[in-house]
Design a protein around this motif. Structure first.
Motif, PDB file in Angstrom:
ATOM      1  N   UNK A 152       6.361   7.580  -0.664  1.00  0.00           N
ATOM      2  CA  UNK A 152       6.785   6.919   0.574  1.00  0.00           C
ATOM      3  C   UNK A 152       7.451   7.656   1.176  1.00  0.00           C
ATOM      4  N   UNK A 153       7.939   8.945   1.058  1.00  0.00           N
ATOM      5  CA  UNK A 153       8.752   9.621   2.023  1.00  0.00           C
ATOM      6  C   UNK A 153       7.971   9.918   3.141  1.00  0.00           C
ATOM      7  N   UNK A 154       6.664  10.103   3.244  1.00  0.00           N
ATOM      8  CA  UNK A 154       5.986  10.539   4.539  1.00  0.00           C
ATOM      9  C   UNK A 154       5.983   9.518   5.636  1.00  0.00           C
ATOM     10  N   UNK A 206      14.270   7.649   8.371  1.00  0.00           N
ATOM     11  CA  UNK A 206      15.547   7.906   7.552  1.00  0.00           C
ATOM     12  C   UNK A 206      14.907   9.443   6.776  1.00  0.00           C
ATOM     13  N   UNK A 207      16.279  10.120   6.851  1.00  0.00           N
ATOM     14  CA  UNK A 207      15.757  11.419   6.353  1.00  0.00           C
ATOM     15  C   UNK A 207      15.662  11.583   4.577  1.00  0.00           C
ATOM     16  N   UNK A 239       1.022  -1.114  -0.050  1.00  0.00           N
ATOM     17  CA  UNK A 239       0.088   0.147  -0.077  1.00  0.00           C
ATOM     18  C   UNK A 239       0.985   1.013   0.184  1.00  0.00           C
ATOM     19  N   UNK A 240       1.346   1.548  -1.060  1.00  0.00           N
ATOM     20  CA  UNK A 240       2.437   2.870  -1.194  1.00  0.00           C
ATOM     21  C   UNK A 240       3.493   2.802  -0.304  1.00  0.00           C
ATOM     22  N   UNK A 249      12.120  -0.018   3.376  1.00  0.00           N
ATOM     23  CA  UNK A 249      10.669  -0.417   2.502  1.00  0.00           C
ATOM     24  C   UNK A 249      10.328   0.684   1.521  1.00  0.00           C
ATOM     25  N   UNK A 250      11.022   1.577   1.035  1.00  0.00           N
ATOM     26  CA  UNK A 250      10.370   2.445   0.274  1.00  0.00           C
ATOM     27  C   UNK A 250      10.700   1.771  -1.285  1.00  0.00           C
TER      28      UNK A 250
END
Length: 372
Positions: free
Chosen positions: A146-148, A154-155, A8-9, A92-93
């Motif tokens: 996936x960044x949010x 992780x930055x 899911x994203x 996981x991104x």
């Protein structure tokens, strides 16, 4: 031999591949119901192929899983090519490979022979020398969807540059740019022509179904890589484990600026802490020693890192961040410790492997931005 990548994203955590079977199925956490396959792989009988259907979480939030692609075999030898889609095995991104870097990995967990070793900086903990070995990393783009979900672990704006103007301390970042080790790549393929959402995806890559993987670099990517090579280049990686907490450090030279009639040299360093055990621990303090070629030795102590005190657990074992250091000398060294707290309140110190700060690149102006 391929498993369907359901997500899911974002898949907050990914089960690592077995070295013999490259189709282990992803596990979902971070508020999402775990999903396990009910179909066995015909090739070896192990759980593998999952039905490519949508799966609705039973959580109140009603999260949705969707099919994004099919896993490919992990490369035990060789490197991944430009355009390779992947899931990050730790964070996981979703991402895509831009180009590889060949770094020297100095792993202090391995006892080296007497040759080809890196000497200790003055005053650093321990006295052993460490042999460097070639290791492949990749410059990658992170899917912005996936960044949010990974920003607490992780930055996503960790790759920074010196701004090309009078303010010697001004920095700018390229969001969604990362460095990924070869073993953190879980490759997959997708039928989508734009499987990754990032503002640079279509500027850097084009869909080419005749190629494998079916994405090739545009001239803009090659020009950008050549222009920014001195400030992107990954050359040395340092790693050390203390009581199941592994610390990996990657330093980058950023350039030199003039300030108050003196030269100031800048570096950024990326640090990843990873809990290799099962005990839940929390980072509480940092203690740095910074030695400059000018002869100064600075001590820095403080709570947490980048304003956080991350918890490292079996479910979320890693935390990665970047920071910066400046010296009034063209080289130096850094080393130190992290104070870690156990659930019973006891503490122990985790060593940060010593690493060099070198400015042996051309002192031309850092880039002013990614323009095309």
């Amino acid at each position: 031999m391929a498993a369907c990548a359901l997500r899911r994203g974002l898949l907050s955590t990914v089960s690592k591949y077995n070295k013999k079977h490259t189709h282990r199925v992803l596990g979902l956490i971070d508020g999402y119901e775990a999903f396990r396959p009910r179909v066995q792989c015909r090739a070896c009988g192990l759980p593998g192929a999952v039905q490519p259907k949508r799966f609705m979480s039973s959580r109140p939030e009603g999260k949705i899983l969707e099919t994004v692609g099919m896993f490919e075999a992990v490369k035990q030898h060789g490197k991944y090519e430009t355009g390779q889609l992947f899931l990050h095995s730790v964070f996981g991104y979703r991402g895509i490979v831009l180009f590889p870097w060949h770094a020297r990995l100095y792993d202090r967990d391995i006892t080296p022979p007497m040759t080809e070793s890196k000497p200790e900086p003055p005053g650093a903990h321990g006295s052993k020398e460490v042999k460097g070995k070639t290791h492949t990393y990749y410059q990658v783009l992170i899917d912005t969807r996936d960044c949010p979900h990974i920003s607490q672990r992780s930055q996503t704006e960790a790759v920074t540059f010196l701004a090309n103007h009078d303010d010697s301390r001004a920095l700018y970042a390229i969001p969604g740019l990362d460095y990924v080790s070869h073993e953190d790549i879980l490759p997959y393929n997708s039928a989508e022509q734009i499987p990754i959402q990032h503002e640079l995806f279509e500027r850097f890559l084009m869909h080419n179904p005749a190629k494998t993987p079916p994405f090739t670099s545009r001239d803009t990517l090659k020009a950008w890589q050549e222009k920014n090579h001195p400030w992107l280049e990954l050359s040395d990686v340092h790693r050390e484990t203390t009581e199941n907490i592994r610390v990996t450090v990657i330093p980058f030279y950023m350039g030199m600026r003039e300030a108050q009639n003196s030269h100031v040299y800048w570096w950024r360093y990326c640090i990843r802490l990873e809990n290799m055990g099962s005990e839940v621990v929390q980072l509480r303090e940092r203690h740095w020693r910074i030695f400059s070629l000018s002869g100064t030795l600075e001590t820095v102590r403080g709570r947490g890192v980048v304003g956080r005190e991350p918890v490292l657990s079996k479910e979320q074992p890693a935390f990665q961040y970047s920071s910066h250091v400046s010296l009034q000398a063209p080289s130096g060294h850094m080393w130190g410790t992290f104070r870690i707290e156990r659930t019973d309140g006891s503490h122990f110190d985790v060593r940060i492997p010593p690493f060099s700060l070198e400015s042996n690149k051309e002192d031309k102006a850092p880039p002013a931005g990614y323009t095309f």
